[in-house]
Design an enzyme around this catalytic site. Structure first.
Site, PDB file in Angstrom:
ATOM      1  N   SER A 264       0.848  -1.193   0.000  1.00  0.00           N
ATOM      2  CA  SER A 264       0.000   0.000   0.000  1.00  0.00           C
ATOM      3  C   SER A 264       0.879   1.238   0.000  1.00  0.00           C
ATOM      4  O   SER A 264       2.087   1.169   0.243  1.00  0.00           O
ATOM      5  CB  SER A 264      -0.880   0.019   1.246  1.00  0.00           C
ATOM      6  N   LYS A 265       0.238   2.342  -0.254  1.00  0.00           N
ATOM      7  CA  LYS A 265       0.959   3.611  -0.242  1.00  0.00           C
ATOM      8  C   LYS A 265       1.559   3.866   1.139  1.00  0.00           C
ATOM      9  O   LYS A 265       2.644   4.394   1.270  1.00  0.00           O
ATOM     10  CB  LYS A 265      -0.009   4.728  -0.636  1.00  0.00           C
TER      11      LYS A 265
END
Ligand code: GLU
Length: 506
Positions: A264-265
């Site tokens: 994920s970011k």
């Protein structure tokens, strides 16, 4: 159906095209090139609420930077356009009604409140609500309501959607190139909304209609779309397009560096690596960090695929020769930023000193202006110690600037006994040299060490710190030749004074 391979990269311009999307684009590109086919860039922007200004151009810029050429698409045109879904609204409407007319879709008038009520009633029983044959009789749609009632609602202009009607008691089979035969029970499928009350299609309808009309032969996309695929297969059958249905290949998830869970970011932020290919808003991308497009491509190619040999370095052309979907793995691919850096370093080391200097100069601080020929030699000196072109300015500025400070540990360990006198003597010997080239300097320094029966580290370590300020770096004799006699002697004298002061302060 046309002959040959036709793929599409179909991102949504919702502003978050991260590195996983780029991997999908790359696999489409490589597969298409391998087969001499056509790659289409289609912009799936039917969800207007999530539309982000600039995101479409960002996608195009990314593909251009990486050199993933498309033969058709929103940016290059083609005869199966338009390639932006918001420009195809009338087409979807027509196809949605075609399904209603053939009994494969129906109108649903349920309000948001009614749907929420149905969902919470199910939740209370510990179940999840699915709009399907088992529940639709209790809802308000053109199957449960009488024809008169439906006509009345339509006349009154009551908002409605169009839902797919899924046949009961069937096995829906998705033959996936990566995952093999995946079978779904049709009774468990949601009767998805195909056309919304705002006059726009959903992703599902638009995607299937476009893949058909654009004669896509292979749908290559992320694994998160696999659960939607049985509904797509039902739609292909309902339209009577089963024979020309594309082949599917769902690419494995990209996992966090720990190997647990989807990347994920937030992981990228936490670990300090970019998630975007190019700068996006305030975030730096792979390009800004100094990744070479070829290196990023090489790295991404291995994120879920391998050639079955030991070879790791492949140009884009080589990759398109060897790439095939059969060697794409089912298992998630762990994202390893260190490996990405390793690839960049391999490409950097393979560059000529001239090319590297050109790249390094584009990252130069504004106040620095060094002639290209000098920069070229300097790059040759430190190339093996760089991962990114910008490292040159961050770590090797001593090539053009006298060090401002010195590694205290080396001074503490090595600047003792009669080291100062030894360096005085060494300076004098270096000063006496006429030709100040690698061999001469080496002879003087090594000769001195032997003569005085010293260890190499006794002299070479402090000498390096005198010239560079830091303990590690390039070959000192080559560095001396590069700096020149006057500069070497100047740096030694200045440093000797500082070392004395530093040693006295300990
Ligand atoms: N628009 C979808 C996305 O943003 C594309 C999925 C597909 O390739 O079918 O990922």
């Amino acid at each position: 159906m046309s002959q040959g391979v036709r793929t599409r990269y179909a991102p949504s311009p919702t502003g978050y095209q991260h590195i996983g999307g780029v991997r999908t684009a790359l696999y489409c590109y490589l597969f298409t090139r391998h087969h001499g086919g056509t790659m289409v860039l289609r912009i799936e922007d039917t969800d207007r609420s999530r539309y982000v200004e600039g995101a479409e151009q960002y996608i195009i810029d990314t593909l251009e930077w990486l050199g993933y050429d498309c033969q058709e698409g929103v940016h290059v045109g083609g005869d199966k356009g338009p390639y932006r879904q918001s420009d195809r609204q009338a087409i979807y409407e027509q196809y949605a009604h075609q399904l209603v007319d053939s009994g494969n879709a129906y109108l649903a008038f349920d309000t948001a409140e009614e749907l929420t009520a149905a969902r919470s009633a199910c939740e209370k029983k510990g179940e999840t609500f699915t709009y399907n044959a088992a529940t639709r009789e209790q809802m308000r749609n053109s199957i449960s309501l009488s024809k008169e009632e439906v006509d009345r609602l339509l006349n009154e202009g009551v908002p409605h959607v169009i839902r797919l009607r899924v046949p009961q008691d069937e096995e829906v089979v998705v033959n996936d190139i990566v995952r093999g035969r995946v079978v779904f029970d049709s009774n468990l499928l949601d009767e998805k909304v195909l056309f919304k009350s705002d006059g726009m299609p959903t992703y599902h309808l638009a995607n299937v209609v476009d893949d058909h009309l654009m004669e896509i032969s292979h749908v290559i996309r992320g694994e998160e779309w696999l659960p939607s695929t049985p509904s797509h297969v039902v739609m292909y059958k309902a339209f009577g397009w089963e024979d020309s249905m594309p082949k599917f290949a769902h690419l494995p998830l990209i996992l966090k560096p720990t190997g647990k869970g989807k990347l994920s970011k937030r992981d990228a932020d936490k670990l300090g690596f970019p998630i975007f290919p190019l700068a996006w808003e305030s975030e730096r991308g792979y390009r800004e960090l100094g990744f070479f497009p070829e290196a990023l491509t090489n790295f991404l190619a291995f994120l879920g695929w391998n050639p079955g040999t030991e070879q790791e370095i492949f140009s884009k052309e080589e990759l398109s020769k060897v790439f095939n979907l059969d060697r794409v793995s089912k298992a998630g691919a762990r994202f390893d930023f260190e490996k990405a850096k390793w690839f960049n370093q391999q490409y950097l080391m393979a560059m000529s000193d001239e090319d590297l200097a050109a790249s390094v100069s584009s990252f130069a601080p504004e106040d620095i202006n060094i002639p290209m020929d000098q920069l070229t030699v300097a790059c040759g000196l430190v190339k093996e110690r760089m991962v990114f072109p910008i490292d040159f300015w961050k770590q090797h500025h001593y090539l053009f600037q006298q060090p401002m400070d010195y590694d205290p540990k080396t001074v503490r360990k090595k600047w003792k006994n009669n080291r100062a006198e030894q360096f005085q003597e060494l300076c004098a010997r270096l000063e006496a040299l006429e030709a100040f080239e690698v061999a001469e300097v080496e002879q003087v320094v090594k000769g001195y060490i032997k003569e005085k029966e010293l260890g190499f580290g006794d002299i070479l370590q402090p000498w390096r710190v005198m010239l560079t300020g830091i303990p590690g770096g390039p070959d000192l004799f080559r560095l001396s030749q590069f700096l020149g006699k006057q500069e070497v002697l100047k740096r030694m004298k200045v440093a000797m004074q500082s070392f004395d002061e530093m040693a006295a302060a300990i």
